[in-house]
Design a protein around this motif. Sequence first.
Motif, PDB file in Angstrom:
ATOM      1  N   ALA A  66       0.857  -1.183   0.000  1.00  0.00           N
ATOM      2  CA  ALA A  66       0.000   0.000   0.000  1.00  0.00           C
ATOM      3  C   ALA A  66       0.893   1.233   0.000  1.00  0.00           C
ATOM      4  N   ILE A  67       0.460   2.253  -0.729  1.00  0.00           N
ATOM      5  CA  ILE A  67       1.268   3.465  -0.898  1.00  0.00           C
ATOM      6  C   ILE A  67       0.464   4.676  -0.461  1.00  0.00           C
ATOM      7  N   PHE A  68       1.098   5.516   0.344  1.00  0.00           N
ATOM      8  CA  PHE A  68       0.501   6.788   0.732  1.00  0.00           C
ATOM      9  C   PHE A  68       1.524   7.886   0.450  1.00  0.00           C
ATOM     10  N   SER A  69       1.127   8.871  -0.350  1.00  0.00           N
ATOM     11  CA  SER A  69       2.058   9.912  -0.804  1.00  0.00           C
ATOM     12  C   SER A  69       1.520  11.300  -0.453  1.00  0.00           C
ATOM     13  N   HIS A  70       2.435  12.215  -0.193  1.00  0.00           N
ATOM     14  CA  HIS A  70       2.047  13.606   0.048  1.00  0.00           C
ATOM     15  C   HIS A  70       3.177  14.513  -0.429  1.00  0.00           C
ATOM     16  N   SER A  71       2.802  15.715  -0.879  1.00  0.00           N
ATOM     17  CA  SER A  71       3.806  16.646  -1.410  1.00  0.00           C
ATOM     18  C   SER A  71       3.672  18.031  -0.796  1.00  0.00           C
ATOM     19  N   PHE A  72       4.708  18.838  -0.995  1.00  0.00           N
ATOM     20  CA  PHE A  72       4.789  20.174  -0.422  1.00  0.00           C
ATOM     21  C   PHE A  72       5.284  21.153  -1.488  1.00  0.00           C
ATOM     22  N   MET A  73       4.742  22.381  -1.437  1.00  0.00           N
ATOM     23  CA  MET A  73       5.188  23.444  -2.346  1.00  0.00           C
ATOM     24  C   MET A  73       5.217  24.766  -1.604  1.00  0.00           C
ATOM     25  N   PRO A  74       6.158  25.654  -1.961  1.00  0.00           N
ATOM     26  CA  PRO A  74       6.140  26.999  -1.361  1.00  0.00           C
ATOM     27  C   PRO A  74       4.926  27.788  -1.857  1.00  0.00           C
ATOM     28  N   GLU A  75       4.218  28.377  -0.946  1.00  0.00           N
ATOM     29  CA  GLU A  75       2.966  29.072  -1.257  1.00  0.00           C
ATOM     30  C   GLU A  75       3.157  30.170  -2.292  1.00  0.00           C
ATOM     31  N   ASP A  76       4.267  30.908  -2.191  1.00  0.00           N
ATOM     32  CA  ASP A  76       4.468  32.066  -3.067  1.00  0.00           C
ATOM     33  C   ASP A  76       4.756  31.690  -4.516  1.00  0.00           C
ATOM     34  N   THR A  77       5.087  30.436  -4.784  1.00  0.00           N
ATOM     35  CA  THR A  77       5.436  30.047  -6.161  1.00  0.00           C
ATOM     36  C   THR A  77       4.295  29.341  -6.895  1.00  0.00           C
ATOM     37  N   ILE A  78       3.200  29.063  -6.197  1.00  0.00           N
ATOM     38  CA  ILE A  78       2.131  28.262  -6.804  1.00  0.00           C
ATOM     39  C   ILE A  78       1.551  28.929  -8.042  1.00  0.00           C
ATOM     40  N   THR A  79       1.284  30.226  -7.987  1.00  0.00           N
ATOM     41  CA  THR A  79       0.682  30.923  -9.137  1.00  0.00           C
ATOM     42  C   THR A  79       1.581  30.837 -10.365  1.00  0.00           C
ATOM     43  N   ALA A  80       2.868  31.067 -10.156  1.00  0.00           N
ATOM     44  CA  ALA A  80       3.803  30.999 -11.283  1.00  0.00           C
ATOM     45  C   ALA A  80       3.902  29.574 -11.820  1.00  0.00           C
ATOM     46  N   LYS A  81       3.921  28.591 -10.917  1.00  0.00           N
ATOM     47  CA  LYS A  81       4.048  27.186 -11.340  1.00  0.00           C
ATOM     48  C   LYS A  81       2.797  26.703 -12.067  1.00  0.00           C
ATOM     49  N   LEU A  82       1.645  27.287 -11.748  1.00  0.00           N
ATOM     50  CA  LEU A  82       0.416  26.931 -12.475  1.00  0.00           C
ATOM     51  C   LEU A  82       0.580  27.203 -13.967  1.00  0.00           C
ATOM     52  N   LYS A  83       1.241  28.326 -14.287  1.00  0.00           N
ATOM     53  CA  LYS A  83       1.409  28.717 -15.692  1.00  0.00           C
ATOM     54  C   LYS A  83       2.492  27.911 -16.379  1.00  0.00           C
ATOM     55  N   THR A  84       3.603  27.651 -15.684  1.00  0.00           N
ATOM     56  CA  THR A  84       4.723  26.949 -16.333  1.00  0.00           C
ATOM     57  C   THR A  84       4.485  25.447 -16.421  1.00  0.00           C
ATOM     58  N   ASP A  85       3.936  24.849 -15.351  1.00  0.00           N
ATOM     59  CA  ASP A  85       3.751  23.398 -15.336  1.00  0.00           C
ATOM     60  C   ASP A  85       2.400  22.972 -15.893  1.00  0.00           C
ATOM     61  N   LYS A  86       1.446  23.924 -15.946  1.00  0.00           N
ATOM     62  CA  LYS A  86       0.115  23.669 -16.515  1.00  0.00           C
ATOM     63  C   LYS A  86      -0.608  22.503 -15.830  1.00  0.00           C
ATOM     64  N   VAL A  87      -0.509  22.468 -14.516  1.00  0.00           N
ATOM     65  CA  VAL A  87      -1.262  21.496 -13.720  1.00  0.00           C
ATOM     66  C   VAL A  87      -1.904  22.245 -12.551  1.00  0.00           C
ATOM     67  N   PRO A  88      -3.008  21.720 -11.998  1.00  0.00           N
ATOM     68  CA  PRO A  88      -3.794  22.475 -10.997  1.00  0.00           C
ATOM     69  C   PRO A  88      -3.258  22.360  -9.578  1.00  0.00           C
ATOM     70  N   TYR A  89      -2.071  22.916  -9.349  1.00  0.00           N
ATOM     71  CA  TYR A  89      -1.507  22.881  -7.999  1.00  0.00           C
ATOM     72  C   TYR A  89      -2.463  23.469  -6.969  1.00  0.00           C
ATOM     73  N   ASP A  90      -3.142  24.562  -7.333  1.00  0.00           N
ATOM     74  CA  ASP A  90      -4.044  25.218  -6.379  1.00  0.00           C
ATOM     75  C   ASP A  90      -5.177  24.284  -5.958  1.00  0.00           C
ATOM     76  N   SER A  91      -5.730  23.545  -6.925  1.00  0.00           N
ATOM     77  CA  SER A  91      -6.799  22.584  -6.602  1.00  0.00           C
ATOM     78  C   SER A  91      -6.264  21.455  -5.738  1.00  0.00           C
ATOM     79  N   TRP A  92      -5.064  21.000  -6.041  1.00  0.00           N
ATOM     80  CA  TRP A  92      -4.478  19.908  -5.258  1.00  0.00           C
ATOM     81  C   TRP A  92      -4.201  20.337  -3.823  1.00  0.00           C
ATOM     82  N   VAL A  93      -3.876  21.621  -3.639  1.00  0.00           N
ATOM     83  CA  VAL A  93      -3.704  22.131  -2.271  1.00  0.00           C
ATOM     84  C   VAL A  93      -5.042  22.092  -1.535  1.00  0.00           C
TER      85      VAL A  93
END
Length: 573
Positions: free
Chosen positions: A391-418
């Motif tokens: 069984a696998i349980f995973s969790h991730s972390f991101m700096p809050e101030d970079t999420i908006t910029a990463k949404l545009k560059t990575d094109k994935v819904p980091y904000d929704s995942w948070v």
Amino acid sequence: MTTRKELINYSEQVINGQIIACQKHKWACQRFLRDLEHEGTEEFPFLFEEAKAKRFLDWMRLFKHTKGKLAGEYIEPHIIQKFNFGNIYGWVHQKTGLRRFRKVYWQVGRKNAKSQSLACGGSYEASALGELMSEVYIGATKAEQSKIVWKEIKAQLSQCPELKGRFKVAYGKIQHLKSDSFITALSKDAGKTGDGFHVQTGIVDEYHAHKTSEIYDVLVSGMGARSQPLMIIITTAGFDLNNPCYKVEYKYVSQILEPDNPIENEQYFVMINELDVNEQGELLDDIKDVRVWEKANPIICSYPEGIEYLKGELQAALDVPLKMRNFLTKNMNVWINQREHGYMQMNKWSACKAQLPDLGGLECYLGIDLSSKIDLTSVAFEFILPDGKIAIFSHSFMPEDTITAKLKTDKVPYDSWVKQGWITATPGAVVDYNFVKEYIDQIVTENKWRVKEVCFDPWNASQFANEMTSSGYNCLEIIQGMRTLSEPTKHLRELVYQKKVIHDGNPVLAWAMGNTVIRQDHNENIMLDKAKSSERIDPVAALLNAHTRAIVNEPRLDLSEFTTMEFLQKLWG
């Protein structure tokens, strides 16, 4: 026998199982028979004209095979070619006489005369259809690919005495002298995109390889002023489900074929030759069963050398698992969500999604990938269950101030995942590793998990490891090399393919798994290739760190009960 009667007989044999065919192939035949029942009616104003269907098939017979064991012999169209092109050229509108089908999609396995079929169609459209100044374009992302069909047309014409002197080849164009029509190749990498052209026929070979629909869209947009244009796609399946061939076209044309689906398009001809899969994309056919190969390979399976070729390709794929993706997509014509050199077949990963069992109080291995402080940081807990599954349980972390910029560059819904709880956003512009440690401490305490080892990549992690050790965790460095990682990387994939993995569908981990690319050495050792993985793979790296130690310490069979004197006396009588 007339072409009409031959196609009726063929359709009936496909539907009743005399000819082995996939479900979508059967639907295409049902569609043809249904159309014949309604031809010439008010609701279906199309007629099947025998002469027009036969005329194209006779055009094919003018040419010789240019490759293979039949090179130099005249083409006799295979029944699948008769069915496809008999439909494409046989159906016309009862009032205007113009062709019914304006678009064609044929998906079939490699070495099934795709280039030959497209070449015959291209030269016919440029000369024999009767259109003046016809413009035929062969579109591809790369010049080399767009030239394949163009060269096949040139080779066919050069070996055809009946057409000698009627075409001229110069400056990258094959020109029909009488009608002033031409055939040319287009490609994105050569800077030729077809803008401003007056397209009579657009041909797209191997559409699965197109990252965007740019070439397709340009060709279609250039057809507006033509009275009976034609857009032809012939392709194998591919391994990137985000490309337009699968994401848009394949899904759409499958709906057109499905009898109970309300979507209809009477101007779109569709034929799909593939192995059958279920709704989750899992194979229903046994790839080792030679009999089902005909589903994806109607032409190559019609002669012994073709079957032997496929046997060789299968054996290579079984011997070297990295070759299996190409065998499934190119030879069996099955869509696989696994990029080039990709690590995981994503339909297999998705099939392991389930509600996690009660993990309270269990022993586990914790993998950590700290990565860069401005990017994704991930942790993964791996549990070996009593039945041998993990069984696998995973969790991730991101700096809050970079999420908006990463949404545009990575094109994935980091904000929704948070918001959904898959990612913890740490305050500031860098990941605060104190938050990572606090998260681990909290979830371990709440669930009474017994962390046997904390497994980490030593790069950039010494301070964090020291703090974890000070808190009582047993920390081990995982050397990031093939010697260490090859076996666990292969083993995890094998467990997934055997459905011996349970995960909760974490979208961050799934996204990273789909991004993951591997590299291989000459001894077929593999490991993640972070340099070539264009998107984040940190959650997968963390998981493999944990798995590296989990397989070393996985439970072994206890033989002690079989070595007692009591047991041995019973055994010996």
